[in-house]
Each structure stands twice: as C-alpha cells, then as structure tokens.
Scaffold this active site. Structure first.
Site, short mmCIF file in Angstrom:
data_model
loop_
_atom_site.label_atom_id
_atom_site.label_comp_id
_atom_site.label_asym_id
_atom_site.label_seq_id
_atom_site.Cartn_x
_atom_site.Cartn_y
_atom_site.Cartn_z
N LEU A 354 0.81 -1.21 0.00
CA LEU A 354 0.00 0.00 0.00
C LEU A 354 0.84 1.26 0.00
O LEU A 354 0.40 2.31 -0.47
CB LEU A 354 -0.92 0.02 1.23
N GLY A 355 2.05 1.19 0.53
CA GLY A 355 2.88 2.38 0.59
C GLY A 355 4.19 2.10 1.29
O GLY A 355 4.40 1.04 1.89
N LYS A 356 5.09 3.06 1.19
CA LYS A 356 6.40 2.95 1.81
C LYS A 356 6.77 4.30 2.37
O LYS A 356 6.66 5.32 1.69
CB LYS A 356 7.44 2.49 0.80
N GLY A 358 9.15 6.44 5.82
CA GLY A 358 10.42 6.47 6.52
C GLY A 358 10.56 5.39 7.57
O GLY A 358 11.66 5.08 8.01
N PHE A 359 9.44 4.78 8.00
CA PHE A 359 9.50 3.79 9.08
C PHE A 359 9.22 2.38 8.60
O PHE A 359 9.16 1.46 9.40
CB PHE A 359 8.50 4.16 10.18
N GLY A 360 9.01 2.18 7.34
CA GLY A 360 8.77 0.82 6.86
C GLY A 360 7.76 0.79 5.74
O GLY A 360 7.38 1.82 5.17
N VAL A 362 3.95 -0.84 4.15
CA VAL A 362 2.61 -1.24 4.54
C VAL A 362 2.05 -2.15 3.46
O VAL A 362 2.14 -1.85 2.27
CB VAL A 362 1.67 -0.02 4.71
N LYS A 376 1.99 -3.21 8.89
CA LYS A 376 3.16 -2.34 8.81
C LYS A 376 4.38 -3.09 9.30
O LYS A 376 4.38 -3.65 10.41
CB LYS A 376 2.92 -1.10 9.68
N ASP A 472 1.42 14.10 15.65
CA ASP A 472 1.77 14.10 14.22
C ASP A 472 0.49 14.15 13.37
O ASP A 472 0.27 13.30 12.51
CB ASP A 472 2.61 12.88 13.86
#
Length: 675
Positions: A354-356, A358-360, A362, A376, A472
C-alpha cells in the site's frame, strides 16, 4: 331445515379448526435429540449433528473456530401485541478437553439474522468482532454461559450466566447457581463440568427470566436472572431467529446441545424426555506405553527425516521465526503469529504493498474472521523499552472511537516489528488533496472529515483512560474508510500520560509546518496537538501543505498567507481552486479563522479540542479576534529555518524508544508515500 342447520354446523366447525391450526402454526417445536432435525436447522462453522444418537455439537477441541445452530424459520411479532412471549428449555453440556484449561462457553441467541460470517471466535463467542461488539445494528439478544473471565467485557468471574444485548458486556449477570426448591437456598453449579445442564429462558410482559439447574432437577421456583427488556427496541424488523452459538480460541472445549423445546407460550411448552436425550462423549487422556524397540525405531526414523529435511526445516524456521518472551503472555490475544500474517499478505507480495515511508512498508492482507487488514513492517534494533512499548501498543488497540483507525495487534521478529490495523479502503486524505490521479473531495466531504478528526482528538485528550497526545496530525495520517469518513491513524509518535501529569520536555518530534513553536523549548501538551490540527484545517481547505519551499516566499508559509488574505478581506483567495464555487462561504470563513485561532503562536491562547469541536459543529460562535490580534498568523522563525537547514535532526529514530518515551515512533500505519 335440518340439512341447512347441519351444513351451518360443519361450516362453523371447519372455520374454527382452520383458525386453531393457523394459531398453532410456528408456535413451537421440541427435539429430544437432533437425529431428524437436519432439515429444520441452519448449521454453520463447526456445528454438526453427530449420528447415531442425534447429539448437536457446536464446537470440538480445535482452536480458532465457531459454530452456530439456528431454527431456520423466523418468528415474527407485532410490537403492539403486549402479550407477545416465548419460552424455551434446553439441555447443554460443556465438556473440557483433558489437560486443557477449558473453552469460552456457549450462548442461547435471539437474532434478526443467522449470518455471523463477520464474527470472531475466541472470547466473542462467534457473535461479534472488535468493531461490531456494542453496535446497535447487531440486533441481538444472548444468554451467555461463560467459562472465562474477560476483563474487556467486565465479566464478574469465569463461571457465570449473563444477559447480553448487542454486546458481550452483560446488562445482567450472576455466578452460575440455582435455587434448590427442597433446601430453600441457592446451590452453585460448575458450567464446565462435562455434565448435562438445564436452562430455561422465559419472556413475557417485557420481562426476561433465566433459570438454570442440573439435569433431573425440577425447575427452580426462582430464576437466576430477571431483566425488563423491550424486544421492539432491540429488533425493529420484528423478525426473530432462535438458536445457539459457541466458539474456541486458544481455549478449547467440546460444546453440545442434547435437547431443545421451544414455544411461544409458557403453558404450551413441551417437556423434554430425559430418557431420550443422547449420551455425552467424555474424551479421556490417552495413556500409551511404547515398547523400547518401537522408541528406538522411531528415533532412527526421526534422525533420518531430520537429515533429509534439514534444509527445508532451517528455511521454514527462519521464514516464520518470531521473538517471544515470558512477559508477552498477558498480551496473547493481541499478538498475531508471523505465519498468519505471512499468509494473509501472500508472502508480503509487492502487488499488495500500500505504501512505503520512513518507518517501513505497509501491505494489504486478509485474515479469516477479521477481514481486510493493513500490516506495517518496521525495523528495530532496540533492546530496551520494548516491554512498555508493546504494552502501549495494546493499550492503543483498546481505544474505541468511530474516527480512529482500529489497531488490532502486533507481531515481533528479530529486528522487525509488525503492526496490524484495519484496512481503510479509500487510503489517506493527502492523496485526494495533492495527487491529481485522485478525484478532488467536495466541500461537504472535507468539512465532514474535519469534524471527524476533531471528534477523534477530543476523545484522545479527554475521553480515554489516559491523555493521548498524537503529535503528528496531518493529511497523510488521516485515513478514509469506504464511506469517506475520516479516521485518525499513525500513532507512531503518540504518548500516553495520566490526567494531571506534567509532561517532561523531549526532543521535538513531528512534521514541519504542523509543529507548535514552543516544542523547541517547552514540553509537549494537548495545545501542541491543537496547533497541528489548526494547520491541518488550513491544509484541507487550501489544498496545499503548511510549508512548501517550491512556491514564492510570500505564499510559502500557509498560516501567514491565510492571515494576509484575511487582512486583505479576501479569504476566498486561499481556498483550493479544485473546489470551484461549490462551497459555503460562511463555513469556509469560519474554518479558516478557526485554523488561525488554533495556530496562535501563544499556546495559552489556543482553544481546547472540546471548544474546537463546539466551534466546528457551529454550536458555539468563534471568539472575537482579528488578523492583527497577538499571535495570529505568526510563523515560528526557529522551526521554519530548521526546516531548510537541519530537518533530519527533528525526524524520529526508527528504533523503539526508552521506557520514558515509549511511543516515540514505530506504531505507524501509513498508506501512500508516507510523507
């Protein structure tokens, strides 16, 4: 004349007979065993009728399963009929597996539907899942015979009977017992004894009575539970299905129904014939003594297999290896196995990514009994703080609000942490604001999302057991469900604090443009979340990020530019051009000014989220202020300069934090590019 009189007599007789038959149609049934009931019952899951004998089995000793048995024909009632009633008498048995702790119990169920495909096994008894438990749309009344004490449902003990309405939090419950007519006092009963147990459920005149007793004991004079209930409020469709439900998780047992009698009238309820009830199988622990020669042969065979399959074994062990420590036992229900997540995501297939960020990365997946999920994968190498981090992940999963992305659980591997949440089918809000491939959201949709996120933040600040600071808030951290409702996610920087605690100053974390100026010198607080929400409101209306170095300097800082537009009496110039003219100028004007009020550089001048919710719902007028009021439309020179010189120093580390700042990062579920 005689012939005419005889003809009239037979006409009246047959009309009366037809009337009696119609009154009795669907009035009740009785099964002393279920050998001939296959055609009358709706069975699913693990439920089946054991032949010969006709014993109805809901679950066996397998884990993670559920079974349902319902009478196929629904019963209908007229809400104006104050005499509507029903009575049922059944005999059940909960048989523990030798060497096991026991299962979750069973429930007699009155439901508007027999479709429980979305239900969860384990403690949900095959009736609800984490999102449907407590929902009025469930339209369900259950009598639970519960053999596990679940803290999340406020159970009184691990051997109780409860009345449940649309939730496993019982509206009435009591420890399992019966009133002895001969002794004149209560006698305790052990539900998970493996012995037959009688249960009576009687409803009439808006009063529900539940009575239990051992087999061959006359029905007690006094019920165990009694509760006034209005069926019309629970079942507006006026159609009722009656049956049973049971489930197993890591706790297992055999769950049986031996006989069942049902009637719409208590006086017409037929008595069960105990002599015809099927026998209960009682499994026994196997005790086998193997001969020494057989043991030697088996060991040799095992060695040969280990040598032949050694490579495969090592590969699979590495493939599914997890990190488990003793302290994690209490979080068992919230932990997923890596194998189940691997299969759910088809081996973390790139087509399901689904996406990428800075923390990993998904990934989308699908889990049985749970449905669509987002997983995640976060890298970590920290050795300290993990215990408190996992505890707070589980705590975050217990937060319940319609505008939060539900966190379902976690999994740990060496150097890797996996976080599981519900999948949001429409992705993140920023895709609709900044990515031209997505259609622009209308003003009513954007306004509704702002109200949703305001409500979620108000809950985090005042409605949870602890104060939760998100830290955030931005468009990429707002998810949209299938109905485009706003769901606040990405609690990677969140902090839990007790009400009234003074939060110590920590390193500034967040995203440039949304960070309150006091974060560089003072502690974090609910006011810093309000500042970020103010920037988020401006972002949604203006269709641009709070800080954009690619545009001219006079428009670069969104807060200052919106204030300049107000000063020129032209706030509409700040509105996203993709909205066209399809919006309410009054609502736009109110939300833009509220965004400026929330981003006041003076923290004490910002409203609380409680007031923000009242303002945005237009239940309270905005206070009087102007673009020249102190602190309005001011950008922080320290943070803005940092954004272009040392942005990386303000970004959080990808490692789990120390115990004093344990929700610093990592717990993030982001779709898209993670910006």
């Amino acid at each position: 004349m005689a012939a005419q009189g005889l003809h009239l007599f037979f006409l009246i007789f047959f009309n009366h007979l037809i009337f009696l038959l119609s009154q009795q149609e669907g009035a009740g049934f009785i099964y002393n065993d279920f050998s001939q009931a296959q055609a009358d019952l709706h069975l699913d899951g693990a439920a089946k009728i054991l032949l010969p004998g006709g014993l109805l089995q809901l679950t066996n000793a397998s884990t993670q399963q559920m079974g349902h048995a319902f009478f196929k024909k629904p019963f209908e009632f007229d809400p104006s009929d104050k005499k509507f009633s029903f009575s049922t008498h059944f005999v059940c048995a909960l048989v523990p597996k030798p060497g096991a702790d026991g299962g979750h119990g069973i429930a007699f169920v009155v439901s508007s539907s027999v479709d429980f495909t979305q239900a969860d096994p384990t403690q949900y008894l095959g009736l609800f899942n984490i999102s449907t438990n407590g929902s009025p749309s469930s339209q369900l009344l259950a009598i639970e015979l519960d053999t596990v004490q679940s803290a999340e449902f406020d159970d009184i003990d691990k051997n109780h009977v409860g009345i449940d309405i649309n939730s496993l939090n019982s509206v009435e419950s009591a420890s399992a017992s019966y009133f002895s007519n001969t002794k004149g006092k209560k006698q305790s009963i052990k539900l998970l004894s493996g012995e037959p147990l009688q249960v009576w459920v009687d409803y009439g005149g808006s009063l529900l009575n539940v009575t239990v007793a051992p087999l061959r004991i006359q029905k007690p004079y006094h019920p165990l539970l009694s509760r006034s209930i209005n069926l019309t409020e629970i079942f507006p469709d006026r159609r009722l299905f009656f049956g049973f439900s049971a489930a197993t998780g890591s706790l297992i047992s055999y769950q049986y129904i031996l006989g069942w009698s049902f009637s719409r009238s208590r006086v017409m309820l037929q008595s069960l014939d105990f002599s015809k009830l099927p026998q209960i199988p009682h499994p026994r622990a196997k005790k086998e003594q193997a001969s020494p020669l057989l043991v030697v042969l088996l060991l040799l065979l095992l060695l040969i297999m280990l040598v032949a399959l050694g490579g495969i074994y090592l590969y699979r062990r590495k493939k599914y290896a997890e990190v488990r420590e003793a302290w994690e036992k209490e979080y068992g229900p919230h932990r997923f196995s890596y194998k189940s997540l691997y299969k759910a995501t088809k081996g973390f297939d790139r087509d399901g990514r689904l996406g990428k960020g800075g923390f990993g990365e998904v990934y989308r997946g699908n889990l049985p009994h749970v449905g669509a999920i987002a997983v995640k994968r976060v890298c970590h190498d920290a050795k300290q703080g993990m215990k408190q981090f996992v505890a707070e992940v589980v705590t975050m999963g217990s937060l319940k609000h319609r505008n939060l992305v539900p966190l379902l659980g976690y999994c740990r591997r060496k150097g890797e942490l996996l976080l599981v949440s519900e999948y949001m089918s429409n992705g993140s809000l920023d895709q609709y604001l900044f990515h031209r491939k997505k259609p622009a959201l209308s003003w009513p949709q954007r306004f509704a999302v702002l109200k949703d996120i305001a409500s979620a933040l108000h809950y985090l600040h005042t409605g949870a057991n602890q104060v939760v600071l998100h830290r955030d808030i931005k468009a990429s951290n707002v998810m949209l469900d299938s109905d485009f409702n706003g769901r606040l996610g990405d609690f990677g920087m969140a902090r839990f604090e007790d009400y009234g605690d003074s939060l110590p100053a920590t390193a500034a974390v967040g995203t440039m443009g949304y960070m309150a100026p006091e974060l560089t010198t003072m502690r974090t607080s609910t006011r810093t979340d309000v500042y970020a929400f103010g920037a988020f409101m401006l972002e949604v209306i203006c269709g641009r990020r709070p800080l954009d170095p690619k545009i001219p300097a006079e428009k670069r800082h969104l807060i200052k530019w919106v204030c300049d537009c107000w000063r020129k009496d032209s706030l509409v110039d700040a509105v996203d051009t993709r909205l066209g003219l399809e919006y309410s100028e009054e609502e736009i004007d109110m939300v833009l000014k509220l965004g400026l009020l929330c981003t006041n550089i003076v923290a004490e001048s910002r409203p609380s989220m409680e007031h923000v919710v009242q303002y945005i719902n237009q239940n309270l007028p905005l206070p009087d202020f102007s673009p020249d009021s102190p602190g309005i439309g001011v950008s922080s020179p320290v943070l803005l300069e940092t954004a272009f010189t040392s942005r990386s120093s303000l970004e959080p580390s990808a490692s789990p934090p120390s115990p004093h700042n344990s929700m610093f990062v990592t717990h993030t579920i982001t779709y898209g590019d993670g910006r």
